[in-house]
Write a protein that holds these residues in place. Structure first.
Motif, mmCIF file in Angstrom:
data_model
loop_
_atom_site.group_PDB
_atom_site.id
_atom_site.type_symbol
_atom_site.label_atom_id
_atom_site.label_comp_id
_atom_site.label_asym_id
_atom_site.label_seq_id
_atom_site.Cartn_x
_atom_site.Cartn_y
_atom_site.Cartn_z
ATOM 1 N N PHE A 1 0.811 -1.213 0.000
ATOM 2 C CA PHE A 1 0.000 0.000 0.000
ATOM 3 C C PHE A 1 0.848 1.268 0.000
ATOM 4 C CE2 PHE A 1 -3.208 -3.057 1.383
ATOM 5 C CZ PHE A 1 -4.213 -2.724 0.504
ATOM 6 N N SER A 2 2.163 1.149 0.160
ATOM 7 C CA SER A 2 3.001 2.334 0.015
ATOM 8 C C SER A 2 3.181 2.680 -1.464
ATOM 9 C CB SER A 2 4.364 2.122 0.673
ATOM 10 O OG SER A 2 5.084 1.119 0.008
ATOM 11 N N LEU A 3 2.949 1.721 -2.344
ATOM 12 C CA LEU A 3 3.027 1.957 -3.790
ATOM 13 C C LEU A 3 1.656 2.148 -4.427
ATOM 14 C CD1 LEU A 3 5.656 -0.728 -4.829
ATOM 15 C CD2 LEU A 3 6.023 1.717 -4.531
ATOM 16 N N CYS A 4 0.637 1.549 -3.834
ATOM 17 C CA CYS A 4 -0.712 1.538 -4.424
ATOM 18 C C CYS A 4 -1.261 2.953 -4.558
ATOM 19 C CB CYS A 4 -1.639 0.705 -3.537
ATOM 20 S SG CYS A 4 -3.306 0.546 -4.198
ATOM 21 N N MET A 5 -1.884 3.239 -5.704
ATOM 22 C CA MET A 5 -2.499 4.551 -5.895
ATOM 23 C C MET A 5 -4.030 4.467 -5.804
ATOM 24 S SD MET A 5 -1.895 5.401 -9.853
ATOM 25 C CE MET A 5 -2.455 4.369 -11.166
ATOM 26 N N TYR A 6 -4.554 3.328 -5.368
ATOM 27 C CA TYR A 6 -5.980 3.148 -5.099
ATOM 28 C C TYR A 6 -6.836 3.442 -6.327
ATOM 29 C CZ TYR A 6 -4.128 3.136 -0.415
ATOM 30 O OH TYR A 6 -3.387 2.834 0.688
ATOM 31 N N CYS A 7 -6.373 2.999 -7.481
ATOM 32 C CA CYS A 7 -7.108 3.242 -8.720
ATOM 33 C C CYS A 7 -8.256 2.249 -8.896
ATOM 34 C CB CYS A 7 -6.174 3.181 -9.921
ATOM 35 S SG CYS A 7 -5.409 1.568 -10.180
ATOM 36 N N GLY A 8 -8.136 1.054 -8.308
ATOM 37 C CA GLY A 8 -9.203 0.062 -8.400
ATOM 38 C C GLY A 8 -9.172 -0.780 -9.660
ATOM 39 N N ILE A 9 -8.142 -0.677 -10.464
ATOM 40 C CA ILE A 9 -8.064 -1.470 -11.690
ATOM 41 C C ILE A 9 -8.035 -2.958 -11.352
ATOM 42 C CG2 ILE A 9 -6.603 -2.046 -13.669
ATOM 43 C CD1 ILE A 9 -5.872 0.921 -13.834
ATOM 44 N N CYS A 10 -7.311 -3.330 -10.305
ATOM 45 C CA CYS A 10 -7.224 -4.746 -9.926
ATOM 46 C C CYS A 10 -8.605 -5.300 -9.577
ATOM 47 C CB CYS A 10 -6.263 -4.929 -8.751
ATOM 48 S SG CYS A 10 -6.668 -3.950 -7.294
ATOM 49 N N ILE A 11 -9.421 -4.511 -8.943
ATOM 50 C CA ILE A 11 -10.765 -4.957 -8.564
ATOM 51 C C ILE A 11 -11.637 -5.088 -9.802
ATOM 52 C CG2 ILE A 11 -12.824 -4.299 -7.254
ATOM 53 C CD1 ILE A 11 -10.855 -2.925 -5.282
ATOM 54 N N GLU A 12 -11.489 -4.151 -10.732
ATOM 55 C CA GLU A 12 -12.297 -4.176 -11.955
ATOM 56 C C GLU A 12 -11.960 -5.364 -12.850
ATOM 57 O OE1 GLU A 12 -14.821 -2.085 -12.687
ATOM 58 O OE2 GLU A 12 -14.502 -1.145 -10.741
ATOM 59 N N VAL A 13 -10.674 -5.719 -12.950
ATOM 60 C CA VAL A 13 -10.283 -6.776 -13.891
ATOM 61 C C VAL A 13 -10.424 -8.172 -13.306
ATOM 62 C CG1 VAL A 13 -8.700 -5.286 -15.146
ATOM 63 C CG2 VAL A 13 -7.820 -6.764 -13.331
ATOM 64 N N CYS A 14 -10.628 -8.303 -12.005
ATOM 65 C CA CYS A 14 -10.732 -9.636 -11.401
ATOM 66 C C CYS A 14 -11.996 -10.334 -11.904
ATOM 67 C CB CYS A 14 -10.751 -9.540 -9.878
ATOM 68 S SG CYS A 14 -10.827 -11.154 -9.089
ATOM 69 N N PRO A 15 -11.852 -11.413 -12.687
ATOM 70 C CA PRO A 15 -13.035 -12.068 -13.261
ATOM 71 C C PRO A 15 -13.779 -12.954 -12.262
ATOM 72 C CG PRO A 15 -11.064 -13.190 -13.992
ATOM 73 C CD PRO A 15 -10.614 -12.020 -13.163
ATOM 74 N N PHE A 16 -13.199 -13.193 -11.094
ATOM 75 C CA PHE A 16 -13.796 -14.131 -10.149
ATOM 76 C C PHE A 16 -14.251 -13.459 -8.862
ATOM 77 C CE2 PHE A 16 -10.728 -16.411 -12.775
ATOM 78 C CZ PHE A 16 -11.599 -17.289 -13.397
ATOM 79 N N ASP A 17 -14.310 -12.138 -8.833
ATOM 80 C CA ASP A 17 -14.733 -11.373 -7.652
ATOM 81 C C ASP A 17 -13.976 -11.801 -6.405
ATOM 82 O OD1 ASP A 17 -16.512 -9.790 -9.033
ATOM 83 O OD2 ASP A 17 -18.202 -11.146 -8.736
#
Length: 189
Positions: free
Chosen positions: A97-113
């Motif tokens: 989380f020191s690198l994360c910019m909280y864009c949410g792309i990882c959540i959007e692309v996860c096909p398995f929720d």
């Protein structure tokens, strides 16, 4: 007309005096928790059971702050005579989380929720190296994720559910049809 010397100071003191007499709006944070909107984006929670180690989240992350390690296991055949299958098993899932910019792309692309936004925001550390949170901490945050908002009753049915219902109705209709007896094939005697 020339400005009066010291008029700027008098205006500044007037602003200060007005501000001093108003009621403060500061929330005393550690003592009083803030009231956050219901779908606040705080940190990312991991629902480990849904993760298939497809690595899409790590590949799509613009900051490369998601670390995933896995290994393959052989699964015995489900039916006798079948073949063995292999599946990925999650060994490590961590987010820095020191690198994360909280864009949410990882959540959007996860096909398995498997990834969700959690409203947790109190995860500060005294050392920046401690901001890499492993899967056990990400799993703890998963239980703070609020339930999704209720669907609008006037909305049309989702395409996925409509397609599944149509297929189920076809199968039920095919099973309900009386099966016609087939004539035995063979030569006449």
């Amino acid at each position: 007309m020339a400005p009066i010397p010291g008029s700027g100071l008098a205006k500044g003191l007037a602003v200060t005096l007005r501000t001093m007499t108003r009621k403060t709006v500061t929330e005393q944070y550690p003592d009083a928790q803030p009231e956050l909107p219901p779908r606040t984006r705080g940190v990312i929670g991991l629902f480990e059971e849904n993760c298939t180690v497809c690595m899409l989240c790590a590949r799509e992350c613009p900051d490369w702050c998601i670390y995933i390690d896995s290994h393959k296991e052989t699964v015995p055949p489900a039916a006798p005579g079948g073949r063995e299958r292999s599946r990925n098993v999650l060994d490590r899932f961590a987010i820095d989380f020191s690198l994360c910019m909280y864009c949410g792309i990882c959540i959007e692309v996860c096909p398995f929720d498997a990834l969700f936004w959690s409203p947790e925001f109190e995860y500060a550390e005294t050392d920046i190296r401690d901001l890499t949170h492993e899967r056990d901490k990400l799993r703890e945050w998963m239980w703070t994720v609020p339930a999704p908002p209720a669907l609008d009753p006037a909305a049309e049915e989702p395409k996925e559910i409509a397609a599944a219902r149509k297929t189920a109705e076809k199968l039920a209709a095919a099973q309900a049809e009386p099966q016609e007896p087939q004539e035995p094939q063979g030569g006449e005697s």
